[in-house]
Design a protein around this motif. Structure first.
Motif, PDB file in Angstrom:
ATOM      1  N   GLY A 264      -9.635   0.489   0.056  1.00 60.13           N
ATOM      2  CA  GLY A 264      -8.712   0.852  -1.082  1.00 60.13           C
ATOM      3  C   GLY A 264      -9.243   1.941  -2.080  1.00 60.13           C
ATOM      4  O   GLY A 264      -8.568   2.721  -2.867  1.00 60.13           O
ATOM      5  N   GLN A 265     -10.659   1.911  -2.321  1.00 63.18           N
ATOM      6  CA  GLN A 265     -11.331   2.961  -3.407  1.00 63.18           C
ATOM      7  C   GLN A 265     -11.642   4.007  -2.677  1.00 63.18           C
ATOM      8  O   GLN A 265     -11.706   4.920  -3.350  1.00 63.18           O
ATOM      9  CB  GLN A 265     -12.393   2.205  -3.970  1.00 63.18           C
ATOM     10  CG  GLN A 265     -11.976   1.032  -4.973  1.00 63.18           C
ATOM     11  CD  GLN A 265     -13.246   0.219  -5.171  1.00 63.18           C
ATOM     12  OE1 GLN A 265     -14.191   0.356  -4.511  1.00 63.18           O
ATOM     13  NE2 GLN A 265     -12.803  -0.975  -5.856  1.00 63.18           N
ATOM     14  N   THR A 266     -11.738   4.206  -1.392  1.00 63.48           N
ATOM     15  CA  THR A 266     -12.272   5.523  -0.957  1.00 63.48           C
ATOM     16  C   THR A 266     -11.629   6.239  -0.085  1.00 63.48           C
ATOM     17  O   THR A 266     -11.056   7.425  -0.368  1.00 63.48           O
ATOM     18  CB  THR A 266     -13.753   5.289  -0.068  1.00 63.48           C
ATOM     19  OG1 THR A 266     -13.301   4.384   0.840  1.00 63.48           O
ATOM     20  CG2 THR A 266     -14.871   4.911  -1.095  1.00 63.48           C
ATOM     21  N   LEU A 267     -10.859   5.694   0.899  1.00 67.27           N
ATOM     22  CA  LEU A 267     -10.017   6.293   1.845  1.00 67.27           C
ATOM     23  C   LEU A 267      -8.474   6.181   1.789  1.00 67.27           C
ATOM     24  O   LEU A 267      -7.794   6.468   2.579  1.00 67.27           O
ATOM     25  CB  LEU A 267     -10.412   5.880   3.183  1.00 67.27           C
ATOM     26  CG  LEU A 267     -11.876   6.291   3.518  1.00 67.27           C
ATOM     27  CD1 LEU A 267     -12.565   5.632   4.517  1.00 67.27           C
ATOM     28  CD2 LEU A 267     -12.091   7.723   3.739  1.00 67.27           C
ATOM     29  N   THR A 268      -8.093   5.905   0.495  1.00 67.33           N
ATOM     30  CA  THR A 268      -6.667   5.595   0.043  1.00 67.33           C
ATOM     31  C   THR A 268      -5.829   6.584  -0.532  1.00 67.33           C
ATOM     32  O   THR A 268      -6.553   6.949  -1.810  1.00 67.33           O
ATOM     33  CB  THR A 268      -6.585   4.021  -0.279  1.00 67.33           C
ATOM     34  OG1 THR A 268      -6.855   3.286   0.624  1.00 67.33           O
ATOM     35  CG2 THR A 268      -5.051   3.732  -0.316  1.00 67.33           C
ATOM     36  N   LEU A 269      -4.930   6.920  -0.420  1.00 61.27           N
ATOM     37  CA  LEU A 269      -4.194   7.915  -1.350  1.00 61.27           C
ATOM     38  C   LEU A 269      -3.095   7.044  -1.792  1.00 61.27           C
ATOM     39  O   LEU A 269      -2.271   6.548  -0.897  1.00 61.27           O
ATOM     40  CB  LEU A 269      -3.761   9.260  -0.363  1.00 61.27           C
ATOM     41  CG  LEU A 269      -2.857   9.990  -1.214  1.00 61.27           C
ATOM     42  CD1 LEU A 269      -3.927  10.812  -2.118  1.00 61.27           C
ATOM     43  CD2 LEU A 269      -2.528  11.138  -0.079  1.00 61.27           C
ATOM     44  N   ARG A 270      -2.846   7.059  -3.129  1.00 64.90           N
ATOM     45  CA  ARG A 270      -1.521   6.444  -3.643  1.00 64.90           C
ATOM     46  C   ARG A 270      -0.544   7.578  -4.088  1.00 64.90           C
ATOM     47  O   ARG A 270      -0.837   8.357  -4.814  1.00 64.90           O
ATOM     48  CB  ARG A 270      -1.859   5.460  -4.882  1.00 64.90           C
ATOM     49  CG  ARG A 270      -2.345   4.274  -4.413  1.00 64.90           C
ATOM     50  CD  ARG A 270      -3.162   3.571  -5.519  1.00 64.90           C
ATOM     51  NE  ARG A 270      -4.330   2.706  -5.079  1.00 64.90           N
ATOM     52  CZ  ARG A 270      -4.220   1.321  -4.546  1.00 64.90           C
ATOM     53  NH1 ARG A 270      -3.106   0.969  -4.633  1.00 64.90           N
ATOM     54  NH2 ARG A 270      -5.442   1.059  -4.058  1.00 64.90           N
ATOM     55  N   LEU A 271       0.833   7.480  -3.584  1.00 67.90           N
ATOM     56  CA  LEU A 271       1.725   8.359  -3.834  1.00 67.90           C
ATOM     57  C   LEU A 271       2.015   8.122  -5.056  1.00 67.90           C
ATOM     58  O   LEU A 271       2.998   7.041  -5.446  1.00 67.90           O
ATOM     59  CB  LEU A 271       3.186   8.322  -2.818  1.00 67.90           C
ATOM     60  CG  LEU A 271       2.658   8.866  -1.565  1.00 67.90           C
ATOM     61  CD1 LEU A 271       3.808   8.901  -0.540  1.00 67.90           C
ATOM     62  CD2 LEU A 271       1.956  10.227  -1.388  1.00 67.90           C
ATOM     63  N   GLU A 272       2.067   9.056  -5.929  1.00 66.63           N
ATOM     64  CA  GLU A 272       2.671   8.909  -7.517  1.00 66.63           C
ATOM     65  C   GLU A 272       3.216  10.338  -8.057  1.00 66.63           C
ATOM     66  O   GLU A 272       2.736  11.107  -7.673  1.00 66.63           O
ATOM     67  CB  GLU A 272       1.343   8.587  -8.643  1.00 66.63           C
ATOM     68  CG  GLU A 272       0.991   7.065  -8.585  1.00 66.63           C
ATOM     69  CD  GLU A 272      -0.348   6.860  -8.887  1.00 66.63           C
ATOM     70  OE1 GLU A 272      -1.184   7.596  -9.358  1.00 66.63           O
ATOM     71  OE2 GLU A 272      -0.688   5.540  -8.745  1.00 66.63           O
ATOM     72  N   TRP A 273       4.350   9.843  -8.846  1.00 70.28           N
ATOM     73  CA  TRP A 273       4.973  11.146  -9.178  1.00 70.28           C
ATOM     74  C   TRP A 273       5.065  11.134 -10.728  1.00 70.28           C
ATOM     75  O   TRP A 273       4.895  10.283 -11.420  1.00 70.28           O
ATOM     76  CB  TRP A 273       6.395  11.079  -8.653  1.00 70.28           C
ATOM     77  CG  TRP A 273       6.637  11.367  -7.021  1.00 70.28           C
ATOM     78  CD1 TRP A 273       6.225  10.463  -6.348  1.00 70.28           C
ATOM     79  CD2 TRP A 273       6.680  12.404  -6.604  1.00 70.28           C
ATOM     80  NE1 TRP A 273       6.568  11.058  -4.994  1.00 70.28           N
ATOM     81  CE2 TRP A 273       6.756  12.422  -5.136  1.00 70.28           C
ATOM     82  CE3 TRP A 273       7.106  13.772  -6.791  1.00 70.28           C
ATOM     83  CZ2 TRP A 273       7.176  13.065  -4.052  1.00 70.28           C
ATOM     84  CZ3 TRP A 273       7.326  14.581  -5.890  1.00 70.28           C
ATOM     85  CH2 TRP A 273       7.297  14.488  -4.472  1.00 70.28           C
ATOM     86  N   THR A 274       5.222  12.126 -11.313  1.00 66.64           N
ATOM     87  CA  THR A 274       5.087  12.404 -12.674  1.00 66.64           C
ATOM     88  C   THR A 274       6.522  13.150 -13.078  1.00 66.64           C
ATOM     89  O   THR A 274       7.286  13.646 -12.259  1.00 66.64           O
ATOM     90  CB  THR A 274       4.131  13.359 -13.359  1.00 66.64           C
ATOM     91  OG1 THR A 274       4.161  14.385 -12.561  1.00 66.64           O
ATOM     92  CG2 THR A 274       2.654  12.865 -12.756  1.00 66.64           C
TER      93      THR A 274
END
Ligand code: ADP
Ligand code: MG
Length: 482
Positions: A271-281
């Motif tokens: 979760g800390q290194t190889l993960t990408l969280r899709l976030e929008w602004t």
């Protein structure tokens, strides 16, 4: 330039499967990170844009050869039988997923290879022919055979120096061999791929696993173990390929709520290194809408060109009024805009733009949409969450106190709903159905919602709450008079 929304029938479909998303795809930072192979796990809420990215990579322009692995309709029950009883509960499905990943890479490599005489190409091809009749088995057939045949002229997997002639995929309860045999086979498939890719300078190859949530029911323990197995398998394959510089990467797209429920030992590390969280602004969502307007109407058209300029109540812009009712997800914005557009198209105006009342009138329809989206997300975790929403409705106002909620909720709670009032509040917060009031500096207070303020965390001691504005119409709530 003047424009008219008469020429626009829709802002697009709310699901990337049905949307012409590649015509107006917005390449965000997330896309660049996946392109640079920095993440193999992509997390996002429903409607955050996972499938859109998969379609961009697999159908749009991309330097890599990408293949989508859509798990809608995947035969999970058959895969569940391919369990490695020799491993721990978490490892039970790792070897079967590794095999599936290897086979998909091999299939792509064989499709591209132009040297049929190469011994590894021949060996792999005969393995495919022996077991699947061709080099392109459908995803749902990969683990279907009861036995994988390995003939003399095909691959030569070995265990401790002994070659194996086949792998029984269907095993009895006492049989502990599946894992090691399947791993040996996978290794020999991957090594053949490495050799072919190096020999012909092929690749890079990327596999995109999407729609892992399809057909998920409440507390599906086996499915959870299988998801963990896929994540670990993808991580392992990625690592093994990196070690030998082979350009092959599996990427897994997963709904955030499913990831949050998984428990396994390497979870934090992944979760800390190889993960990408899709976030929008605010800005990226506006860019997404502008891109659609540009393509669908004209290059010079943007948001300001299609709205009438007057502010809404509280001096709020239309855009902010809409965004405040979303979870900052593209699907919410598109849905709200489509509802506003159909309101506005009911007016006869020649030159049509969105008015304040179009937006206000769209809220009812939008609110029902949002409730349905939440059903899809929350029901697998909490089949009776409707009782909590009804408790909110019963309190009438959009803000409420813990004590009132306890009373209304416990009064409605049925025996088959195991979630107590305090846990219910925590769960509502987790899905951003509610936020809590938090003291901020200078003696003021603000509302902390999970989707805008993920680092705030849940406060067990909070006493005052607010229902998300997008649910106001569905739950028939009114704002508190001050
Ligand atoms: N990067 C993007 N560019 C353009 N449209 C997007 C983008 N990401 C998402 N969308 C749109 O948002 C909506 C939801 O996206 P989708 O990929 O279906 O979400 P998910 O698969 O995460 O549930 C779709 O209409 C999709 O076309
Ligand atoms: Mg999707």
């Amino acid at each position: 330039m003047t424009t008219s929304l008469r020429n626009l029938t829709s802002f697009g479909d709310v699901a990337a499967e049905d949307d012409a998303v590649l015509d107006y795809f917005l390449a965000t930072d997330a896309v660049a990170q996946i392109e640079r192979k920095q993440a193999f796990l992509v997390l996002g809420r429903k409607g955050a844009g996972k499938t859109a990215i998969v379609r961009h990579f697999t159908e749009g322009m991309s330097e890599s050869r990408s293949r989508p692995l859509n798990l809608r309709g995947y035969p999970w029950a058959i895969h569940a039988q391919r369990i490695d009883r020799g491993g721990s509960e978490v490892e039970a499905y790792v070897s079967s997923w590794r095999y599936l990943i290897a086979l998909e890479f091999a299939s792509m490599v064989l499709e591209d290879s132009e040297r049929p005489q190469h011994d590894k190409v021949e060996a792999l091809t005969s393995f495919f022919k022996d077991n699947y009749g061709g080099i392109n088995p459908s995803l749902s057939d990969v683990l279907r055979p009861k036995r994988l045949r390995i003939s003399k002229f095909s691959l030569q997997p070995t265990i401790l120096g002994n070659s194996i002639g086949g792998v029984e995929l269907e095993r009895g309860p006492g049989d502990l061999q599946l894992g090691s045999e399947l791993n040996a086979l996978t290794t020999s498939i991957m090594e053949s791929c490495y050799a072919i890719v190096a020999n012909e300078s092929l690749g890079p190859y990327v596999l995109h696993f999407d729609e892992l949530d399809q057909g998920l029911s409440a507390s599906d323990h086996t499915r959870e173990k299988m998801l963990i197995g896929l994540i670990i398998a993808a991580r392992d394959v990625r690592r093994e390929c990196a070690k030998v510089n082979a350009p092959m990467i599996p990427v897994v797209y997963l709904r955030t709520d499913l990831w949050d429920d998984l428990e396994f030992s390497d979870k934090n590390k992944i979760g800390q290194t190889l993960t990408l969280r899709l976030e929008w602004t605010n800005e990226s969502l506006l860019a997404l809408v502008n891109e659609r307007l540009k393509v669908k109407l004209a290059p010079s058209i943007h948001w300001e060109s299609i709205v009438e300029p007057s502010l809404m109540r509280g001096s709020q812009t239309k855009w902010n009024h809409i965004l405040a009712r979303t979870f900052l997800r593209p699907r919410d914005v598109i849905s709200f805009l489509n509802a506003s557009l159909s309101e506005s198209r009911m007016r006869p105006d020649e030159i049509l733009v969105l008015s304040n009342s179009d937006i206000i009138n769209a809220r009812e329809q939008y609110s029902s949409y949002l409730k349905e989206e939440l059903d899809d997300e929350i029901l697998p975790h909490w089949p009776k969450w409707e009782q909590a929403l009804q408790a909110c409705s019963a309190m009438n106002t959009i803000t409420f106190d813990r004590e009132d909620f306890r009373r209304e909720y416990e009064g409605r709670r049925t025996k088959d709903n195991p979630v107590g009032a305090d846990d219910a509040l925590a769960l509502l917060y987790r899905f951003s159905v509610i936020g809590y009031s938090r003291r901020s500096g200078y003696g003021g207070s603000s509302w902390a919602f999970q989707y805008t303020d993920p680092q705030a965390g849940w406060d067990n001691a909070a006493t005052r709450f607010k229902v998300h504005l997008g649910l106001k119409e569905y739950a028939k709530l009114r704002e508190e008079r001050i």
